[in-house]
Write a protein that holds these residues in place. Structure first.
Motif, mmCIF file in Angstrom:
data_model
loop_
_atom_site.group_PDB
_atom_site.id
_atom_site.type_symbol
_atom_site.label_atom_id
_atom_site.label_comp_id
_atom_site.label_asym_id
_atom_site.label_seq_id
_atom_site.Cartn_x
_atom_site.Cartn_y
_atom_site.Cartn_z
ATOM 1 N N GLU A 98 0.822 -1.205 0.000
ATOM 2 C CA GLU A 98 0.000 0.000 0.000
ATOM 3 C C GLU A 98 0.860 1.262 0.000
ATOM 4 O O GLU A 98 2.004 1.256 0.462
ATOM 5 C CB GLU A 98 -0.921 -0.017 1.224
ATOM 6 C CG GLU A 98 -1.864 -1.229 1.224
ATOM 7 C CD GLU A 98 -2.691 -1.365 2.477
ATOM 8 O OE1 GLU A 98 -3.674 -2.138 2.436
ATOM 9 O OE2 GLU A 98 -2.374 -0.719 3.496
ATOM 10 N N HIS A 99 0.268 2.336 -0.520
ATOM 11 C CA HIS A 99 0.932 3.635 -0.506
ATOM 12 C C HIS A 99 -0.076 4.694 -0.087
ATOM 13 O O HIS A 99 -1.233 4.656 -0.520
ATOM 14 C CB HIS A 99 1.520 3.966 -1.873
ATOM 15 C CG HIS A 99 2.362 5.207 -1.863
ATOM 16 N ND1 HIS A 99 3.614 5.243 -1.294
ATOM 17 C CD2 HIS A 99 2.119 6.463 -2.327
ATOM 18 C CE1 HIS A 99 4.119 6.457 -1.420
ATOM 19 N NE2 HIS A 99 3.235 7.217 -2.032
ATOM 20 N N TYR A 100 0.354 5.626 0.746
ATOM 21 C CA TYR A 100 -0.520 6.637 1.325
ATOM 22 C C TYR A 100 -0.046 8.033 0.955
ATOM 23 O O TYR A 100 1.167 8.292 0.848
ATOM 24 C CB TYR A 100 -0.531 6.521 2.850
ATOM 25 C CG TYR A 100 -1.178 5.262 3.385
ATOM 26 C CD1 TYR A 100 -2.458 5.283 3.929
ATOM 27 C CD2 TYR A 100 -0.495 4.050 3.367
ATOM 28 C CE1 TYR A 100 -3.048 4.137 4.441
ATOM 29 C CE2 TYR A 100 -1.081 2.888 3.874
ATOM 30 C CZ TYR A 100 -2.358 2.945 4.404
ATOM 31 O OH TYR A 100 -2.930 1.800 4.896
ATOM 32 N N ALA A 101 -0.993 8.939 0.788
ATOM 33 C CA ALA A 101 -0.657 10.350 0.629
ATOM 34 C C ALA A 101 -0.159 10.902 1.967
ATOM 35 O O ALA A 101 -0.603 10.463 3.032
ATOM 36 C CB ALA A 101 -1.883 11.129 0.155
ATOM 37 N N ASN A 137 -2.098 -1.427 -4.109
ATOM 38 C CA ASN A 137 -2.419 -0.051 -4.472
ATOM 39 C C ASN A 137 -1.615 0.276 -5.722
ATOM 40 O O ASN A 137 -0.383 0.165 -5.713
ATOM 41 C CB ASN A 137 -2.012 0.925 -3.377
ATOM 42 C CG ASN A 137 -2.891 0.921 -2.155
ATOM 43 O OD1 ASN A 137 -2.487 1.432 -1.112
ATOM 44 N ND2 ASN A 137 -4.089 0.359 -2.227
ATOM 45 N N HIS A 168 5.707 4.539 -6.973
ATOM 46 C CA HIS A 168 6.582 4.888 -5.861
ATOM 47 C C HIS A 168 7.561 3.787 -5.472
ATOM 48 O O HIS A 168 8.601 4.071 -4.869
ATOM 49 C CB HIS A 168 5.734 5.290 -4.650
ATOM 50 C CG HIS A 168 4.970 6.557 -4.857
ATOM 51 N ND1 HIS A 168 5.500 7.792 -4.571
ATOM 52 C CD2 HIS A 168 3.725 6.793 -5.359
ATOM 53 C CE1 HIS A 168 4.611 8.729 -4.865
ATOM 54 N NE2 HIS A 168 3.530 8.150 -5.342
ATOM 55 N N ALA A 185 -0.665 2.906 -6.941
ATOM 56 C CA ALA A 185 0.333 3.958 -6.734
ATOM 57 C C ALA A 185 1.705 3.380 -6.410
ATOM 58 O O ALA A 185 2.730 4.042 -6.630
ATOM 59 C CB ALA A 185 -0.108 4.901 -5.615
ATOM 60 N N TYR A 211 -6.116 2.840 -5.987
ATOM 61 C CA TYR A 211 -4.899 3.589 -6.324
ATOM 62 C C TYR A 211 -4.040 3.802 -5.093
ATOM 63 O O TYR A 211 -2.849 3.525 -5.077
ATOM 64 C CB TYR A 211 -5.268 4.923 -6.965
ATOM 65 C CG TYR A 211 -4.071 5.816 -7.219
ATOM 66 C CD1 TYR A 211 -3.128 5.483 -8.186
ATOM 67 C CD2 TYR A 211 -3.880 6.975 -6.476
ATOM 68 C CE1 TYR A 211 -2.014 6.292 -8.402
ATOM 69 C CE2 TYR A 211 -2.781 7.793 -6.690
ATOM 70 C CZ TYR A 211 -1.847 7.453 -7.657
ATOM 71 O OH TYR A 211 -0.750 8.248 -7.857
ATOM 72 N N SER A 212 -4.651 4.270 -4.020
ATOM 73 C CA SER A 212 -3.938 4.540 -2.773
ATOM 74 C C SER A 212 -4.829 4.153 -1.608
ATOM 75 O O SER A 212 -6.059 4.226 -1.711
ATOM 76 C CB SER A 212 -3.579 6.024 -2.677
ATOM 77 O OG SER A 212 -3.218 6.380 -1.347
ATOM 78 N N ASN A 213 -4.212 3.782 -0.491
ATOM 79 C CA ASN A 213 -5.017 3.498 0.693
ATOM 80 C C ASN A 213 -5.389 4.763 1.452
ATOM 81 O O ASN A 213 -6.000 4.696 2.525
ATOM 82 C CB ASN A 213 -4.320 2.493 1.609
ATOM 83 C CG ASN A 213 -5.086 1.191 1.677
ATOM 84 O OD1 ASN A 213 -5.501 0.658 0.657
ATOM 85 N ND2 ASN A 213 -5.303 0.676 2.876
ATOM 86 N N SER A 214 -5.056 5.904 0.889
ATOM 87 C CA SER A 214 -5.631 7.150 1.382
ATOM 88 C C SER A 214 -6.997 7.391 0.764
ATOM 89 O O SER A 214 -7.717 8.293 1.179
ATOM 90 C CB SER A 214 -4.705 8.332 1.052
ATOM 91 O OG SER A 214 -3.489 8.219 1.754
#
Length: 295
Positions: free
Chosen positions: A39-42, A93, A99, A95, A119-122
């Motif tokens: 996962e990737h987060y903002a 994710n 990244h 994203a 796309y993102s876990n945000s």
């Protein structure tokens, strides 16, 4: 007169003891799969998974804790599952393709199945318009196809949050199965306005996030839960084929002390490998669809 209760209308009640007969390969009673969230987060906005709650912004502590997963933890888990020859599926994710492309490549070379995880876990699908959601799930599939070489067939919503139209939109955008619904130990066909989409069992209980972060249980507790779940499902009377899932996250189970505990559970399951079908969600979906087509 009693008012009829509202329902989502996606499936009917069905007791597991009264269903169409089918078998897993090799007449195994239990199919087992392990799924790892990459996962990737903002930074500083949107949804977050936090080790420590109520941190002030900018939240360096929780941000860097989550980022440990793609930098270190995921690599440790990939290496371990390769060592023991255990199939591993990836909840991705998309994203991460931007990244941490080296991590996506490593999982691809390891033979992992990739399941779209937004796309993102945000992000969350909740509150999206139908048009926005349709573009969203399609763009995730296209980004993953460009990075991996194949389009994902499975979907797991970020935060397991859907709109009222999510199964319809997934079906219409080429997805054949979804992991959001946790109502059964067997696959279940969900009704949509297009073609049915298959729900594959996905555990909200045997899940390191809900267990370790949510309930504040220990890594030892989580390993014991895996073992107890496995032993009980394997020894349950009857002949109904079952699915057991173990859901991991790179920044949680990728911590060394948690992986040490997880090893004990995986080793316990491995001792019974000859009587199991240790597989991936996509293979389960394909097998079930071939033997129990939608009615």
């Amino acid at each position: 007169m009693m008012k009829t209760l509202p329902t989502h209308g996606r499936y009917e009640h069905s007791a597991i003891t009264n269903r169409a007969h089918f078998q897993w390969p090799n007449q195994s009673r239990l199919a087992v799969y392990f799924a790892l969230g990459l996962e990737h987060y903002a930074f500083g906005e949107g949804m977050t998974e936090n080790l420590v709650s109520d941190m002030p912004h900018p939240d360096v502590l929780n941000t860097s804790w989550r980022e440990y997963g793609n930098r270190v933890g995921a690599w440790r888990i990939l290496q371990y599952f390769a060592e023991v020859g255990m199939p591993l599926s990836i909840l991705l994710n998309s994203a991460v393709c931007e990244h941490a492309p080296d991590l996506v490549d490593a999982a691809r070379l390891a033979g992992c199945e990739f399941i779209a995880h937004g796309y993102s876990n945000s992000d969350t699908l909740a509150g999206m318009s139908e048009a926005t959601e349709s573009v969203y799930v399609q763009s995730v599939a296209l980004q993953m196809a460009a990075a991996i070489g194949t389009r994902p067939l499975g979907w797991a919503s970020p935060w397991i949050a859907e709109t009222l139209r999510t199964p319809d939109i997934l079906s219409e955008n080429g997805y054949s199965y979804v992991l959001d619904w946790c109502m059964d130990d067997q696959p279940v066909w969900l009704k949509t306005r297009d073609r049915p989409i298959l729900s594959i069992p996905y555990s909200q209980e045997i899940n390191d996030s809900s267990t370790i972060v949510g309930r504040r249980s220990s890594a030892t507790d989580f390993a014991a839960m895996i073992i107890d779940q496995f032993d009980e499902m394997r020894e349950t009377p009857g002949d109904e084929p079952l699915v057991m899932s173990v859901i991991l996250h790179s920044f949680i189970s990728g911590q060394p002390f948690r992986l040490r505990a997880l090893r004990r559970a995986v080793e316990h399951i491995s001792k019974h490998a000859s009587t199991l079908w240790i597989t991936r969600p996509g293979v389960i979906a394909q097998h079930y669809a071939e033997h129990v087509p939608p009615g």
